[in-house]
Design an enzyme around this catalytic site. Structure first.
Site, short mmCIF file in Angstrom:
data_model
loop_
_atom_site.label_atom_id
_atom_site.label_comp_id
_atom_site.label_asym_id
_atom_site.label_seq_id
_atom_site.Cartn_x
_atom_site.Cartn_y
_atom_site.Cartn_z
N HIS A 290 3.64 -5.77 -7.39
CA HIS A 290 4.00 -4.48 -8.00
C HIS A 290 4.54 -3.49 -6.97
CE1 HIS A 290 0.29 -2.12 -6.93
NE2 HIS A 290 -0.35 -3.25 -7.12
N ASP A 302 -1.05 -2.59 -0.70
CA ASP A 302 -1.22 -2.63 -2.15
C ASP A 302 -0.11 -1.82 -2.81
OD1 ASP A 302 -2.18 -2.90 -4.71
OD2 ASP A 302 -3.81 -1.46 -4.47
N GLU A 336 1.60 -0.75 -12.25
CA GLU A 336 0.44 -1.65 -12.28
C GLU A 336 -0.85 -0.88 -12.11
OE1 GLU A 336 -2.85 -3.98 -10.62
OE2 GLU A 336 -1.75 -2.35 -9.64
N GLU A 337 -0.83 0.13 -11.25
CA GLU A 337 -2.06 0.85 -10.91
C GLU A 337 -2.65 1.59 -12.11
OE1 GLU A 337 -3.66 0.25 -8.43
OE2 GLU A 337 -2.38 -0.18 -6.72
N ASP A 364 -1.42 -9.71 -5.28
CA ASP A 364 -1.87 -8.32 -5.33
C ASP A 364 -3.27 -8.17 -4.72
OD1 ASP A 364 -1.94 -5.61 -5.84
OD2 ASP A 364 -2.50 -5.83 -7.95
N HIS A 434 -6.36 1.56 -1.72
CA HIS A 434 -6.29 2.86 -2.41
C HIS A 434 -6.71 4.02 -1.52
CE1 HIS A 434 -6.69 0.91 -6.71
NE2 HIS A 434 -5.68 0.43 -6.00
#
Length: 472
Positions: A290, A302, A336-337, A364, A434
């Site tokens: 993503h 990520d 995606e998140e 991912d 994140h």
């Protein structure tokens, strides 16, 4: 990165793989498993060529350098942001310039949330400015903030037991980190559970395997009929300190200010490119990662790494002049998140052709040095994947684990399509996941080379074999 892991129950196969009987039901194929093993073994030289180009040849470090250029230029790419759309347009141009085929954008409506200014200060028993990151889709506080006493709990069960104490307070969750899939429920559901017992806000211990005073953001979900309250993650260190203070009987007061806002859905795109199959162009092997990220760090790990090794897989195959029998399709997902928004809309658009998908792949969970491949599918398909992975002995990445998954490909897997994902160093991954620490500094070009080689070999061989992977 996905917030709830998908679980698959393997189906027990009906025939011995080594019995010499047909490996497909209903006589779709009369080839023996031994014949399929021999077919896969003939890809040994092709696999070596891919590995040599990716790891030792002219393409070494290419995926790393391409990724660095994008994330240094654009930065983080949150859903609904101008930076995400700039990245999509750059990738659209890059894929065309790389000579890939059928490069196009597929429209997607995606959420748009911005965190705004945010702060948290412990006022009692002493003044302490806390590091926080608001959670995706959270509402903001009033301009003056929320100042309230704290209730510390370590589980949802404790929150229920102490429900009468929660009203009018800020609930702080200090849940232990077990693993991501079990612990992330506190980030996703923490605000709803706190609101149910009358809390004014919730602060959640970051879902991280390691911390150097780093808050970790992510998506959270509200529930219809439950009041919406502001919610953010705090550091592991602060969560533990507040918990110790509470255990000593200290009265703890925090002032929370969050300028978070939700905006109308924005226009975005999934980015698609292909190497069109030579014999069965309507059949597809899908490789993906993503392109969106959270709004902190650079989104390099990520999921820049996953997106760029997926691009690299097609580049390697093209550079070697290879054209598999089936179409190799690259998809760089958007949003995606926010729970796989781009992946879901792609599934809705293409599910009518589900019988033509041989394998769906998503990277991912980092592109560090992979230890193998996770796979979900029938036992017969698993046996084939195990043979394919033997081709990667030169880089010592040959294992096939259970539960291949990915937020964007799970829609296909749940519908019966075989799925695969990389197995990586999850302790390292969730240390930076994140957070502000998700930057190019985390990435290693040599490890990305190996990950790209694995991705390219698996996708090419499955796309070029005479038959699709058998389903249950």
């Amino acid at each position: 990165m996905k917030f709830l892991l998908f679980t698959f129950v393997g189906v027990v196969h009906l025939f011995s793989l080594n019995s010499g009987k047909a490996i497909y039901k209903n006589d779709i194929s009369r080839r023996t498993f031994q014949e399929i093993k021999e077919e896969i073994a003939r890809y040994k030289d092709v696999a070596k060529a891919i590995i040599n180009l990716a790891v030792y040849g002219k393409a070494q470090n290419r995926s790393y350098e391409r990724l660095a250029l994008l994330v240094d230029t654009v930065g983080p790419r949150p859903s609904g942001s101008k930076s995400l759309e700039k990245a999509i347009q750059i990738m659209y141009q890059n894929l065309q310039e790389d000579g890939l085929e059928n490069v196009h954008l597929e429209p997607v409506k995606i959420p748009h949330w911005e965190r705004g200014e945010e702060s948290a200060v412990m006022l009692e028993p002493r003044v302490h400015k806390m590091a926080i990151l608001g959670l995706g889709s959270s509402i903001g506080t009033p301009p003056e903030g929320i100042t309230a006493e704290v209730l510390v709990v370590t589980s949802f069960e404790e929150l229920q037991r102490r429900a009468p104490e929660a009203r009018g307070k800020i609930v702080v969750y200090n849940q232990p980190y077990v693993n991501y899939s079990k612990t992330v429920q506190y980030r996703v559901q923490g605000a709803v559970e706190a609101a149910k017992v009358g809390a004014l806000a919730s602060l959640i211990r970051s879902v991280a395997s390691f911390s150097i005073y780093s808050p970790h953001t992510g998506i959270q979900e509200y529930q219809d009929g439950v009041p919406k309250i502001p919610t953010a993650c705090i550091t592991v260190e602060d969560a533990e300190m507040i918990s110790r203070m509470a255990s000593r009987g200290n009265r703890i007061v925090i002032q929370l200010k969050m300028g978070a806002k939700n905006y109308p859905d924005a226009d975005s795109f999934n980015t698609v490119a292909e190497i069109i199959g030579s014999k069965y162009p309507e059949q597809v092997v899908l490789v993906s990662g993503h392109l969106d990220s959270w709004d902190v760090g650079q989104g390099a790990m990520d999921d820049g790494g996953g997106a760029f090794i997926s691009w690299e897989a097609l580049s390697l195959i093209k550079d070697l002049g290879l054209r598999p029998k089936r179409t190799l399709r690259l998809v760089l997902w958007t949003a995606e998140e926010q729970g796989g928004i781009g992946g879901f809309q792609y599934y809705q658009l293409h599910k009518a052709n589900i019988s033509n998908y041989s394998l769906v792949m998503e990277s991912d969970e980092g592109t560090f040095l992979p230890s193998g491949l996770q796979f979900t599918g029938s036992e017969k398909a698993r046996a084939i994947m195990e043979e394919v992975m033997r081709l990667l002995q030169p880089v010592n990445v040959t294992q096939v684990f259970r539960t291949g998954e990915g937020t964007d490909i799970n829609f296909w897997i749940q519908a019966g399509v075989p799925g695969a994902s990389l197995v990586d160093d999850l302790y390292k991954y969730f240390s930076f996941h994140h957070s502000h620490g998700d930057t190019m500094t985390v990435m290693d070009p040599k490890q990305m080379n190996v990950a790209a080689a694995v991705w390219a070999v698996v996708s090419y061989v499955i796309a070029d074999m005479e038959e699709m992977l058998p389903r249950s």
